[in-house]
Design a protein around this motif. Structure first.
Motif, PDB file in Angstrom:
ATOM      1  N   UNK A   1      42.480  42.967  47.853  1.00 49.24           N
ATOM      2  CA  UNK A   1      41.627  41.832  47.521  1.00 49.24           C
ATOM      3  C   UNK A   1      40.332  41.827  48.323  1.00 49.24           C
ATOM      4  N   UNK A   2      40.385  42.221  49.576  1.00 49.42           N
ATOM      5  CA  UNK A   2      39.159  42.335  50.355  1.00 49.42           C
ATOM      6  C   UNK A   2      38.227  43.395  49.808  1.00 49.42           C
ATOM      7  N   UNK A   3      38.825  44.495  49.324  1.00 48.45           N
ATOM      8  CA  UNK A   3      38.021  45.549  48.708  1.00 48.45           C
ATOM      9  C   UNK A   3      37.358  45.030  47.438  1.00 48.45           C
ATOM     10  N   UNK A   4      38.119  44.277  46.639  1.00 47.55           N
ATOM     11  CA  UNK A   4      37.536  43.662  45.442  1.00 47.55           C
ATOM     12  C   UNK A   4      36.322  42.816  45.806  1.00 47.55           C
ATOM     13  N   UNK A   5      36.475  41.972  46.829  1.00 46.10           N
ATOM     14  CA  UNK A   5      35.398  41.059  47.206  1.00 46.10           C
ATOM     15  C   UNK A   5      34.181  41.820  47.708  1.00 46.10           C
ATOM     16  N   UNK A   6      34.387  42.787  48.590  1.00 43.07           N
ATOM     17  CA  UNK A   6      33.260  43.544  49.135  1.00 43.07           C
ATOM     18  C   UNK A   6      32.546  44.328  48.037  1.00 43.07           C
ATOM     19  N   UNK A   7      33.311  44.924  47.153  1.00 42.25           N
ATOM     20  CA  UNK A   7      32.709  45.651  46.039  1.00 42.25           C
ATOM     21  C   UNK A   7      31.981  44.704  45.094  1.00 42.25           C
ATOM     22  N   UNK A   8      32.605  43.580  44.779  1.00 42.61           N
ATOM     23  CA  UNK A   8      31.990  42.628  43.860  1.00 42.61           C
ATOM     24  C   UNK A   8      30.732  41.989  44.404  1.00 42.61           C
ATOM     25  N   UNK A   9      30.622  41.873  45.731  1.00 47.17           N
ATOM     26  CA  UNK A   9      29.433  41.274  46.330  1.00 47.17           C
ATOM     27  C   UNK A   9      28.249  42.226  46.350  1.00 47.17           C
ATOM     28  N   UNK A  10      28.496  43.514  46.602  1.00 43.78           N
ATOM     29  CA  UNK A  10      27.397  44.461  46.793  1.00 43.78           C
ATOM     30  C   UNK A  10      27.085  45.294  45.559  1.00 43.78           C
ATOM     31  N   UNK A  11      28.043  45.492  44.682  1.00 47.73           N
ATOM     32  CA  UNK A  11      27.786  46.314  43.494  1.00 47.73           C
ATOM     33  C   UNK A  11      26.688  45.734  42.608  1.00 47.73           C
ATOM     34  N   UNK A  12      26.638  44.402  42.362  1.00 45.98           N
ATOM     35  CA  UNK A  12      25.535  43.876  41.541  1.00 45.98           C
ATOM     36  C   UNK A  12      24.165  44.080  42.160  1.00 45.98           C
TER      37      UNK A  12
ATOM     38  N   UNK B   1      37.518  34.942  53.259  1.00 44.10           N
ATOM     39  CA  UNK B   1      37.454  33.616  52.656  1.00 44.10           C
ATOM     40  C   UNK B   1      37.705  33.685  51.152  1.00 44.10           C
ATOM     41  N   UNK B   2      37.216  34.743  50.530  1.00 42.14           N
ATOM     42  CA  UNK B   2      37.494  34.928  49.100  1.00 42.14           C
ATOM     43  C   UNK B   2      38.992  35.101  48.856  1.00 42.14           C
TER      44      UNK B   2
ATOM     45  N   UNK C   1      41.400  32.573  46.691  1.00 42.23           N
ATOM     46  CA  UNK C   1      42.170  33.050  45.540  1.00 42.23           C
ATOM     47  C   UNK C   1      43.646  32.709  45.715  1.00 42.23           C
ATOM     48  N   UNK C   2      44.201  32.932  46.902  1.00 40.35           N
ATOM     49  CA  UNK C   2      45.589  32.555  47.142  1.00 40.35           C
ATOM     50  C   UNK C   2      45.778  31.056  46.946  1.00 40.35           C
TER      51      UNK C   2
ATOM     52  N   UNK D   1      51.038  37.158  44.402  1.00 42.23           N
ATOM     53  CA  UNK D   1      50.125  38.302  44.435  1.00 42.23           C
ATOM     54  C   UNK D   1      49.709  38.700  43.027  1.00 42.23           C
ATOM     55  N   UNK D   2      50.640  38.701  42.080  1.00 43.86           N
ATOM     56  CA  UNK D   2      50.278  39.060  40.714  1.00 43.86           C
ATOM     57  C   UNK D   2      49.341  38.019  40.101  1.00 43.86           C
ATOM     58  N   UNK D   3      49.566  36.750  40.397  1.00 42.35           N
ATOM     59  CA  UNK D   3      48.634  35.723  39.921  1.00 42.35           C
ATOM     60  C   UNK D   3      47.256  35.913  40.527  1.00 42.35           C
ATOM     61  N   UNK D   4      47.217  36.223  41.816  1.00 39.77           N
ATOM     62  CA  UNK D   4      45.929  36.464  42.470  1.00 39.77           C
ATOM     63  C   UNK D   4      45.224  37.675  41.864  1.00 39.77           C
ATOM     64  N   UNK D   5      45.987  38.703  41.533  1.00 37.28           N
ATOM     65  CA  UNK D   5      45.390  39.898  40.916  1.00 37.28           C
ATOM     66  C   UNK D   5      44.767  39.555  39.565  1.00 37.28           C
ATOM     67  N   UNK D   6      45.461  38.750  38.772  1.00 40.24           N
ATOM     68  CA  UNK D   6      44.913  38.347  37.473  1.00 40.24           C
ATOM     69  C   UNK D   6      43.675  37.478  37.650  1.00 40.24           C
ATOM     70  N   UNK D   7      43.704  36.593  38.640  1.00 46.21           N
ATOM     71  CA  UNK D   7      42.532  35.745  38.885  1.00 46.21           C
ATOM     72  C   UNK D   7      41.336  36.584  39.319  1.00 46.21           C
ATOM     73  N   UNK D   8      41.571  37.589  40.166  1.00 42.82           N
ATOM     74  CA  UNK D   8      40.482  38.477  40.563  1.00 42.82           C
ATOM     75  C   UNK D   8      39.873  39.166  39.344  1.00 42.82           C
ATOM     76  N   UNK D   9      40.728  39.597  38.412  1.00 39.94           N
ATOM     77  CA  UNK D   9      40.203  40.213  37.199  1.00 39.94           C
ATOM     78  C   UNK D   9      39.313  39.268  36.419  1.00 39.94           C
ATOM     79  N   UNK D  10      39.729  38.000  36.314  1.00 42.38           N
ATOM     80  CA  UNK D  10      38.900  37.014  35.620  1.00 42.38           C
ATOM     81  C   UNK D  10      37.598  36.738  36.339  1.00 42.38           C
ATOM     82  N   UNK D  11      37.653  36.621  37.678  1.00 49.72           N
ATOM     83  CA  UNK D  11      36.430  36.350  38.438  1.00 49.72           C
ATOM     84  C   UNK D  11      35.434  37.499  38.328  1.00 49.72           C
ATOM     85  N   UNK D  12      35.917  38.721  38.436  1.00 49.36           N
ATOM     86  CA  UNK D  12      35.011  39.870  38.338  1.00 49.36           C
ATOM     87  C   UNK D  12      34.434  40.000  36.931  1.00 49.36           C
TER      88      UNK D  12
END
Length: 344
Positions: free
Chosen positions: A160-171, A226-227, A231-232, A323-334
């Protein structure tokens, strides 16, 4: 961006587990060589070491991404991003180790579950059973609590931290640099800052490097942690999770990951007191445990009479659901971030 994460997760499921371990061993060897050569206690030497180990790989990943995008087009840059993300993510490793522990506890085999937990943290060799003196600490509710702590921190640092760091800087056009920076900064923090009593003095970082590794990780992880907490909280008991986060940050403002653990535990509806076993920290104390002498008496081991019957294997099933719910939410947020970036 969403497609890159999807294909990275898919690719990560297909790769052998030995690949990430080989990368980790190579990086660990490089860090040892650099520390022995450059770490003499000066602040500028600590900054140079951290730049070589953390900032350097992130900059290199962005440079390759930019060159591929300029010379070969978006598809080549996309393939590079997927490959780098697959190398930084660790969801498959989590699912395999977590399932082993949960299955062992479901069958009532605490020894196998404890050995699986210690092997996950690379504190036991594969197939090596946990010694009886280790099981004095890792048993019953303490074993479940430690598994939940390790799982939550692992999912934040490796997924999840990797998702956040990637999602913040990739755009911003930085490609996978955010994911690489977070993972390398976490690895530097783990090797140079998290200390274990059994680690030889010559293998420890200098105070300057130790301090810099802690400070740099706090800065790099400030937004991702914090992200992950939000999400949790969003997929669990939101108000309780936010209350636990605020309470922990008020009492320990420098312990962001402790606040994350408190928020995630509250989101699951579990009492924080159930995780406050003597001598059982999230990661560092677990390493200290296996480095204790087998003949050394452990005075604060938990007695069976002290069990509160709050945590059992059902808590691990609830954790997997969270964790699976958080994974699905991350997919929606991204996906939302992708759509917004396309519109703007």
């Amino acid at each position: 961006m969403v497609l890159a994460i999807f294909f990275a997760l898919l690719l990560e499921q297909l790769r052998p587990l030995e690949g990430p371990r080989s990368i980790a061993r190579s990086l660990r060897h490089l860090m040892v060589v650099l520390r022995r050569s450059l770490d003499a206690g000066a602040g500028w030497q600590a900054a140079l070491l951290w730049a070589l180990v953390a900032a350097g790989p992130a900059l290199l990943s962005w440079l390759v991404y930019a060159l591929l995008l300029a010379w070969l087009g978006w598809f080549a840059a996309f393939v590079w991003t997927v490959g780098v993300l697959a190398a930084t993510l660790g969801f498959r490793s989590f699912s395999l180790h977590f399932t082993r522990i949960r299955n062992a506890l479901s069958m009532g085999d605490e020894g196998q579950a404890a050995a699986a937990l210690l092997e996950w943290q690379q504190l036991l060799r594969p197939g090596q059973p946990a010694a009886p003196w280790m099981l004095r600490r890792l048993r019953g509710e303490a074993l479940v609590a430690q598994t939940i702590k390790v799982s939550l921190l692992y999912m934040h640092r490796h997924v999840f931290g990797v998702f956040a760091a990637f999602g913040l800087l990739a755009p911003l056009g930085l490609g996978p640099a955010g994911a690489v920076l977070l993972r390398c900064a976490e690895y530097a923090y783990r090797q140079w800052s998290e200390t274990y009593p059994g680690r030889a003095a010559e293998a420890r970082a200098s105070p300057a490097l130790n301090r810099l590794a802690r400070q740099a990780w706090a800065v790099v992880d400030a937004v991702p942690v914090r992200c992950s907490a939000l999400v949790f909280a969003a997929v669990g008991r939101f108000e309780e999770a936010l209350g636990a986060w605020r309470a922990h940050r008020a009492s320990s403002p420098d312990d962001a990951e402790g606040a994350l653990l408190g928020a995630a535990v509250a989101a699951m509806g579990l009492p924080r007191a159930a995780f406050e076993w003597p001598g059982l920290g999230a990661l560092g104390a677990l390493g200290a445990l296996v480095r204790l002498s087998a003949t050394e008496r452990i005075d604060d081991a938990l007695d069976d009479s002290e069990a509160k019957d709050v945590l059992d294997v059902q808590a691990l099933h609830d954790l997997a659901t969270l964790i699976w719910r958080a994974l699905l939410l991350w997919g929606g947020l991204l996906t939302m971030v992708l759509l917004l970036s396309a519109v703007l």
